[in-house]
Design a protein around this motif. Structure first.
Motif, PDB file in Angstrom:
ATOM      1  N   ILE A  59      30.376 -27.409  23.810  1.00 58.53           N
ATOM      2  CA  ILE A  59      31.841 -26.974  24.299  1.00 58.53           C
ATOM      3  C   ILE A  59      32.671 -26.279  23.321  1.00 58.53           C
ATOM      4  O   ILE A  59      34.044 -26.275  23.427  1.00 58.53           O
ATOM      5  N   PRO A  64      40.030 -25.685  21.953  1.00 55.45           N
ATOM      6  CA  PRO A  64      41.174 -25.084  21.065  1.00 55.45           C
ATOM      7  C   PRO A  64      40.991 -25.742  19.543  1.00 55.45           C
ATOM      8  O   PRO A  64      40.843 -26.735  19.457  1.00 55.45           O
ATOM      9  N   GLU A  66      43.560 -26.138  17.796  1.00 51.01           N
ATOM     10  CA  GLU A  66      44.449 -27.441  17.186  1.00 51.01           C
ATOM     11  C   GLU A  66      43.971 -28.729  17.729  1.00 51.01           C
ATOM     12  O   GLU A  66      44.663 -29.491  16.954  1.00 51.01           O
ATOM     13  N   VAL A  67      43.182 -28.900  18.723  1.00 52.85           N
ATOM     14  CA  VAL A  67      42.837 -30.251  19.186  1.00 52.85           C
ATOM     15  C   VAL A  67      41.381 -30.275  18.919  1.00 52.85           C
ATOM     16  O   VAL A  67      41.049 -31.277  19.486  1.00 52.85           O
ATOM     17  N   PRO A  70      40.762 -34.141  17.500  1.00 55.97           N
ATOM     18  CA  PRO A  70      40.700 -35.369  18.728  1.00 55.97           C
ATOM     19  C   PRO A  70      39.527 -35.186  19.707  1.00 55.97           C
ATOM     20  O   PRO A  70      39.010 -36.194  19.992  1.00 55.97           O
ATOM     21  N   ILE A  71      39.053 -34.024  19.961  1.00 54.41           N
ATOM     22  CA  ILE A  71      38.019 -33.791  20.830  1.00 54.41           C
ATOM     23  C   ILE A  71      36.637 -34.313  20.249  1.00 54.41           C
ATOM     24  O   ILE A  71      36.061 -35.125  20.796  1.00 54.41           O
ATOM     25  N   VAL A  74      36.917 -38.194  20.333  1.00 58.20           N
ATOM     26  CA  VAL A  74      36.371 -38.886  21.535  1.00 58.20           C
ATOM     27  C   VAL A  74      34.997 -38.660  21.805  1.00 58.20           C
ATOM     28  O   VAL A  74      34.223 -39.871  22.204  1.00 58.20           O
ATOM     29  N   SER A  78      32.347 -42.131  21.720  1.00 61.68           N
ATOM     30  CA  SER A  78      31.766 -42.179  23.091  1.00 61.68           C
ATOM     31  C   SER A  78      30.348 -42.724  23.041  1.00 61.68           C
ATOM     32  O   SER A  78      29.738 -43.702  23.338  1.00 61.68           O
ATOM     33  N   THR A  81      29.891 -45.761  21.014  1.00 59.44           N
ATOM     34  CA  THR A  81      30.274 -47.195  21.866  1.00 59.44           C
ATOM     35  C   THR A  81      28.956 -47.335  22.736  1.00 59.44           C
ATOM     36  O   THR A  81      28.478 -48.322  23.064  1.00 59.44           O
TER      37      THR A  81
END
Lengths: 207, 195
Positions: A59, A64, A66-67, A70-71, A74, A78, A81
């Motif tokens: 992906i 982007p 900037e983020v 966080p991606i 996550v 996942s 977990t």
């Protein structure tokens, strides 16, 4: 294909996450008291590394800048977990030994580090190689360290309920091996050893 | 197009989160029953090992009784209280699951008490003590039986700790003390009226 193995080998020696990049040391020092637990820890890290590398690499074109962090988090959280739930359900003895260290893989620098430094800039296939190489590099060191500490610290080595080696009741190992100072000292020796080895290979290749 | 940055950045994040959430929900559906079963199994085997002779355990679900047991145990957690019934259905003792504090995390253990309030047995359900040091509380086969036959927290306090496993054995001892205190508060019937 040649490139694939070159990337994979890098994780094992020249860019070994533990002895060269020096990341992910916290769990290594803490968990390496028991061979069985360390081996499962290594397998868990390999799984998380490979899966998160694959997904992040796949992906990367839609992520982007900037983020991206966080991606990454996550995605990594996942998979961690998933590992956490599976270990809890199917390997309760391993889970009870590793305890908090499984959820803490989320913040293991190796996983986020490889996502940021490698998977985000490279194709899926090479990211798999990187994940496997880095994961194996981690596993070999942590499992080796744990085998040594368990065997010489407690006098026996067991795996999934079977005792592989037993020095007998007369053996009284140095307790320091099982405590944190022992982990630091031993790990220092491992770093020295692996650097000597890497330097020798480098010299051989230069000739 | 003032909003476009939110969409450009927010949308990928949203999609990733939704997919991750769905993936986790699926994994959870598969593993939840298994995890539940493992936890029950661990408790069952531990409890079975500390059962008073010829009795069966029955969980106490009454909130008042559990609250009383928790109050008596002080700062040691009580995970469950079980009433032991003999073949005739008469109260034969109590089983208590406690979570004491060890060196490496909680020590979950099962303590069985007979109708006179004497400890029948102590087993460890789960713990994270240092292998080779704290784990001696389990590896040293003479340690846990030291609590058998004790009938008061004061007596339990006198049990010697193991060299090299001081904090771990103290944790186990605290757990036994808490179980004894809970028993003292509940009585042989496991609290309230014996059915």
């Amino acid at each position: 294909m040649k490139e694939f193995f070159k990337v994979l080998r890098n994780g094992l020696s020249l860019e070994n996450p533990l002895t060269v990049l020096m990341i992910g040391l916290c769990s290594t020092l803490a968990v390496s008291t028991k061979f069985e637990g360390s081996l499962f820890m290594g397998i868990a890290v390999i799984f998380v590394l490979v899966m998160s590398n694959v997904l992040i690499s796949a992906i990367r074109k839609f992520t982007p800048d900037e983020v991206r962090i966080p991606i990454f988090i996550v995605v990594i959280a996942s998979f961690v977990t998933i590992v956490d739930l599976v270990l809890k359900g199917y390997f309760p003895s391993v889970y009870s030994f590793l305890g908090v260290w499984i959820p803490l893989i989320v913040v293991n620098c190796i996983v986020l580090g490889r996502a940021e430094a490698y998977a985000y800039h490279n194709g899926v296939v090479h990211s798999i190689a990187d994940g496997i190489g880095m994961g194996l590099g981690y596993t070999i060191i942590i499992a080796g360290l744990a085998a040594f500490r368990e065997l010489f610290g407690s006098g026996k080595l067991s795996f999934l309920g079977n005792t592989l080696v037993n020095f007998g009741a007369g053996y009284r190992g140095p307790n320091i091996l099982l405590l944190f100072p022992g982990a630091f000292i031993l790990f220092g020796l491992v770093i020295a050893g692996s650097h000597a080895l890497n330097r020798r290979t480098a010299r051989k290749e230069a000739v | 197009m003032r909003d476009s940055i939110y969409i450009r950045l927010g949308l990928p994040l949203l999609v990733v989160c939704v997919v991750a959430g769905a993936g986790l929900a699926v994994t959870w559906t598969f593993t939840a029953p298994k995890i539940e079963a493992q936890a029950r199994e661990a408790e069952r085997t531990s409890l079975a090992a500390v059962r008073p002779a010829a009795a069966t355990f029955e969980a106490v679900t009454d909130a008042g009784t559990l609250a009383k047991a928790r109050a008596a145990a002080g700062d040691i957690g009580v995970d469950g209280v079980f009433r032991a019934l003999d073949a005739a259905g008469q109260p034969a003792g109590v089983g208590v699951l406690v979570a004491s504090r060890g060196y490496g995390g909680p020590i979950r253990m099962a303590v069985g008490l007979d109708r006179n309030g004497k400890v029948v047995g102590v087993t460890i359900v789960s713990m994270a003590e240092t292998p080779g040091l704290g784990s001696k509380v389990v590896d040293d086969k003479s340690f846990l039986p030291r609590f058998n036959g004790l009938d008061s927290a004061d007596a339990a306090k006198k049990v010697d700790t193991i060299t090299g496993a001081t904090k771990s054995s103290r944790g186990v001892r605290k757990g036994v003390e808490a179980a004894l205190a809970a028993y003292a508060a509940l009585g042989v019937a496991g609290g309230g009226s014996a059915k």
